[in-house]
Scaffold this motif. Structure first.
Motif, mmCIF file in Angstrom:
data_model
loop_
_atom_site.group_PDB
_atom_site.id
_atom_site.type_symbol
_atom_site.label_atom_id
_atom_site.label_comp_id
_atom_site.label_asym_id
_atom_site.label_seq_id
_atom_site.Cartn_x
_atom_site.Cartn_y
_atom_site.Cartn_z
ATOM 1 N N LEU A 57 27.243 37.796 -121.343
ATOM 2 C CA LEU A 57 28.433 37.760 -122.190
ATOM 3 C C LEU A 57 29.725 37.890 -121.386
ATOM 4 C CD1 LEU A 57 26.966 40.011 -125.001
ATOM 5 C CD2 LEU A 57 27.293 37.538 -125.105
ATOM 6 N N GLY A 58 29.752 38.817 -120.444
ATOM 7 C CA GLY A 58 30.944 38.994 -119.607
ATOM 8 C C GLY A 58 31.219 37.773 -118.745
ATOM 9 N N TRP A 59 30.150 37.189 -118.201
ATOM 10 C CA TRP A 59 30.283 35.970 -117.393
ATOM 11 C C TRP A 59 30.858 34.842 -118.244
ATOM 12 C CZ3 TRP A 59 29.875 34.098 -112.502
ATOM 13 C CH2 TRP A 59 29.782 32.726 -112.357
ATOM 14 N N ASN A 60 30.289 34.651 -119.418
ATOM 15 C CA ASN A 60 30.766 33.579 -120.298
ATOM 16 C C ASN A 60 32.233 33.777 -120.648
ATOM 17 O OD1 ASN A 60 28.142 32.638 -120.269
ATOM 18 N ND2 ASN A 60 27.653 33.404 -122.307
ATOM 19 N N LYS A 85 29.793 48.022 -124.010
ATOM 20 C CA LYS A 85 29.407 47.861 -122.610
ATOM 21 C C LYS A 85 30.027 46.592 -122.028
ATOM 22 C CE LYS A 85 25.162 50.505 -122.963
ATOM 23 N NZ LYS A 85 25.234 51.509 -121.942
ATOM 24 N N THR A 86 30.039 45.516 -122.808
ATOM 25 C CA THR A 86 30.651 44.275 -122.345
ATOM 26 C C THR A 86 32.150 44.452 -122.171
ATOM 27 O OG1 THR A 86 28.971 43.049 -123.573
ATOM 28 C CG2 THR A 86 30.882 41.808 -122.819
ATOM 29 N N LYS A 87 32.795 45.058 -123.150
ATOM 30 C CA LYS A 87 34.242 45.282 -123.089
ATOM 31 C C LYS A 87 34.605 46.166 -121.895
ATOM 32 C CE LYS A 87 38.107 47.000 -125.877
ATOM 33 N NZ LYS A 87 38.682 47.882 -124.876
ATOM 34 N N ASN A 88 33.840 47.224 -121.657
ATOM 35 C CA ASN A 88 34.117 48.098 -120.511
ATOM 36 C C ASN A 88 34.020 47.329 -119.200
ATOM 37 O OD1 ASN A 88 34.531 50.288 -122.179
ATOM 38 N ND2 ASN A 88 32.474 51.111 -121.911
ATOM 39 N N GLY A 89 32.998 46.483 -119.083
ATOM 40 C CA GLY A 89 32.865 45.670 -117.873
ATOM 41 C C GLY A 89 34.036 44.725 -117.692
#
Length: 166
Positions: A57-60, A85-89
């Motif tokens: 998700l973060g990569w996309n 977790k995605t938002k924090n990353g």
């Protein structure tokens, strides 16, 4: 959560990724390359939410322009965990060349939108509505905690979103 080196009390720690995470990421890439769908089985304490948040998700959100990325679960708490977790990353990319400025008003507890890059991250709950994702055309849709969904509701939700991903 886990034990940090030299401690005796569990706390939030950075996951220890190993070589099999490379193969996990490559398998996910191959699904996209081959136009295949994949169900990924998970176990507890293996960093699955971190993997999906960062590797996929973060990569996309960071590199696939105008992509819609969706986390959907049968309960709000389950989708919120992976969304956070995605938002924090993504927040940790601040002060790097990879950080995407967020659209004003497009940064809430269940939605992010990149200002100029136009990628989006949604956190949705399909507790009583298997059509929750059908209004979107997601590049990637992560169905969290499939075992907790009401009987047949995960399959219904998937069948509603599948045509919009074609």
């Amino acid at each position: 959560y886990g034990l940090a080196p030299g401690t005796t009390v569990k706390d939030y720690v950075t996951p220890k990724f190993i070589d099999i995470d490379y193969f996990f990421a490559r398998r996910m890439e191959m699904m996209v390359e081959e136009g295949k769908n994949g169900f990924e089985m998970k176990a507890r304490q293996l960093g699955f939410s971190e993997k999906m948040g960062g590797i996929n998700l973060g990569w996309n959100f960071t590199f696939v322009r105008a992509s819609q990325n969706v986390i959907v679960a049968g309960t709000d708490a389950d989708q919120q965990n992976t969304f956070n977790k995605t938002k924090n990353g993504l927040d940790n990319l601040k002060n790097t060349q990879f950080y995407k400025e967020r659209k004003k008003g497009g940064n809430s507890s269940d939605y992010l939108e990149a200002e100029d890059f136009k990628s989006q991250l949604y956190g949705l709950t399909a507790k009583d509505n298997p059509q929750a994702v059908s209004r979107l055309a997601p590049y990637m849709c992560v169905f969290e905690e499939g075992g907790k969904w009401k009987k047949n509701q995960l399959i219904e939700a998937y069948n509603y979103v599948r045509p919009s991903q074609k």
